[in-house]
Design a protein around this motif. Structure first.
Motif, mmCIF file in Angstrom:
data_model
loop_
_atom_site.group_PDB
_atom_site.id
_atom_site.type_symbol
_atom_site.label_atom_id
_atom_site.label_comp_id
_atom_site.label_asym_id
_atom_site.label_seq_id
_atom_site.Cartn_x
_atom_site.Cartn_y
_atom_site.Cartn_z
ATOM 1 N N MET A 59 -10.798 9.143 0.168
ATOM 2 C CA MET A 59 -9.492 8.516 -0.055
ATOM 3 C C MET A 59 -8.846 9.036 -1.333
ATOM 4 O O MET A 59 -7.634 9.171 -1.411
ATOM 5 C CB MET A 59 -9.630 6.996 -0.077
ATOM 6 N N ARG A 60 -9.657 9.355 -2.318
ATOM 7 C CA ARG A 60 -9.131 9.896 -3.578
ATOM 8 C C ARG A 60 -8.627 11.333 -3.401
ATOM 9 O O ARG A 60 -7.733 11.773 -4.121
ATOM 10 C CB ARG A 60 -10.218 9.833 -4.647
ATOM 11 N N GLN A 61 -9.204 12.053 -2.455
ATOM 12 C CA GLN A 61 -8.838 13.450 -2.247
ATOM 13 C C GLN A 61 -7.584 13.628 -1.389
ATOM 14 O O GLN A 61 -6.931 14.669 -1.459
ATOM 15 C CB GLN A 61 -9.992 14.212 -1.586
ATOM 16 N N MET A 88 0.852 -1.178 0.000
ATOM 17 C CA MET A 88 0.000 0.000 0.000
ATOM 18 C C MET A 88 0.893 1.235 0.000
ATOM 19 O O MET A 88 1.821 1.342 0.767
ATOM 20 C CB MET A 88 -0.895 -0.049 1.245
ATOM 21 N N SER A 89 0.595 2.192 -0.860
ATOM 22 C CA SER A 89 1.400 3.406 -0.935
ATOM 23 C C SER A 89 1.170 4.277 0.295
ATOM 24 O O SER A 89 0.208 4.110 1.028
ATOM 25 C CB SER A 89 1.040 4.199 -2.192
ATOM 26 N N ARG A 90 2.064 5.222 0.481
ATOM 27 C CA ARG A 90 1.940 6.116 1.636
ATOM 28 C C ARG A 90 0.642 6.914 1.558
ATOM 29 O O ARG A 90 -0.051 7.085 2.556
ATOM 30 C CB ARG A 90 3.129 7.055 1.695
ATOM 31 N N PHE A 91 0.297 7.407 0.366
ATOM 32 C CA PHE A 91 -0.933 8.172 0.234
ATOM 33 C C PHE A 91 -2.152 7.309 0.509
ATOM 34 O O PHE A 91 -3.106 7.762 1.119
ATOM 35 C CB PHE A 91 -1.043 8.817 -1.151
ATOM 36 N N ALA A 92 -2.130 6.062 0.049
ATOM 37 C CA ALA A 92 -3.258 5.169 0.321
ATOM 38 C C ALA A 92 -3.392 4.937 1.815
ATOM 39 O O ALA A 92 -4.493 4.916 2.357
ATOM 40 C CB ALA A 92 -3.083 3.854 -0.420
ATOM 41 N N THR A 93 -2.266 4.775 2.500
ATOM 42 C CA THR A 93 -2.296 4.582 3.945
ATOM 43 C C THR A 93 -2.831 5.827 4.637
ATOM 44 O O THR A 93 -3.679 5.745 5.518
ATOM 45 C CB THR A 93 -0.878 4.264 4.474
ATOM 46 N N GLU A 139 -16.137 17.435 -4.343
ATOM 47 C CA GLU A 139 -16.149 16.362 -5.354
ATOM 48 C C GLU A 139 -17.479 15.623 -5.346
ATOM 49 O O GLU A 139 -18.055 15.342 -6.397
ATOM 50 C CB GLU A 139 -14.996 15.388 -5.091
ATOM 51 N N LEU A 140 -17.988 15.314 -4.153
ATOM 52 C CA LEU A 140 -19.275 14.611 -4.057
ATOM 53 C C LEU A 140 -20.412 15.464 -4.616
ATOM 54 O O LEU A 140 -21.342 14.925 -5.223
ATOM 55 C CB LEU A 140 -19.562 14.217 -2.614
ATOM 56 N N GLU A 182 -13.573 19.391 3.079
ATOM 57 C CA GLU A 182 -14.055 20.386 2.114
ATOM 58 C C GLU A 182 -13.926 19.867 0.680
ATOM 59 O O GLU A 182 -14.875 19.956 -0.118
ATOM 60 C CB GLU A 182 -13.246 21.676 2.279
ATOM 61 N N MET A 183 -12.764 19.336 0.339
ATOM 62 C CA MET A 183 -12.541 18.846 -1.030
ATOM 63 C C MET A 183 -13.382 17.611 -1.320
ATOM 64 O O MET A 183 -13.838 17.416 -2.453
ATOM 65 C CB MET A 183 -11.053 18.588 -1.262
#
Length: 177
Positions: free
Chosen positions: A50-52, A1-6, A93-94, A88-89
């Motif tokens: 998680m995408r943000q 798992m990448s750092r961003f995913a974590t 997006e939603l 907020e982001m």
């Protein structure tokens, strides 16, 4: 798992724990927001959140030279902190997603844009891919979709169909000159 995913998983976990006591698991299909009349489940919110997370990290690094540290994603990071920016982001997006989904329903492109229906379709698609591979049938793309990737693939397809339909409807009203 990448750092961003974590990091994203940690941020999503922080969000979800705010909706359930520590001793109980979050029930499925809990609505945490309603946007343009469309419910947003905790699972869908978490998926978009998680995408943000990488975007938030990149933005705050660029604008404030803020590096990751213990407590970075904490709700205690304040109203201008990473967690507040992430929320907020995510809601931004939603909002874009739900408005387009509602328009797609209105235009007859789809009947149901609920996350439950999405998840059923996701599971069916992965089962179809699994069976196709077992039968030696060629499939295009991955052997099995990741839920997050599939969510945004399906949304992209829906968005494209909506744009085409709106263009076809408005094209006759545009003067030739």
């Amino acid at each position: 798992m990448s750092r961003f995913a974590t990091v994203a998983a940690m941020a999503a976990s922080l969000f979800l724990t705010a909706f359930a006591p520590a001793e109980s698991a979050l029930p499925e299909n809990v609505t945490v927001a309603t946007i343009n009349g469309e419910p947003v489940s905790a699972e869908e919110y978490s998926l978009v959140m998680m995408r943000q997370a990488p975007r938030v990290y990149s933005l705050l690094k660029r604008e404030k030279n803020l590096d990751d540290h213990l407590g970075y994603w904490s709700p205690d990071s304040g109203p201008d902190g990473p967690f507040a920016k992430l929320r907020e982001m995510t809601l931004d997006e939603l909002s874009k997603i739900k408005v387009q989904q509602a328009m797609a329903k209105e235009k007859g492109i789809t009947q149901d844009v609920s996350f439950v229906t999405f998840r059923e379709g996701f599971q069916k698609e992965n089962q179809r891919r699994k069976e196709a591979l077992a039968n030696g049938t060629v499939i295009y793309g991955p052997k099995q979709h990741d839920e997050s990737a599939y969510y945004f693939i399906r949304f992209g397809d829906l968005s494209y169909q909506l744009k085409r339909k709106v263009c076809k409807e408005t094209a006759p009203a545009i003067p030739e000159q």
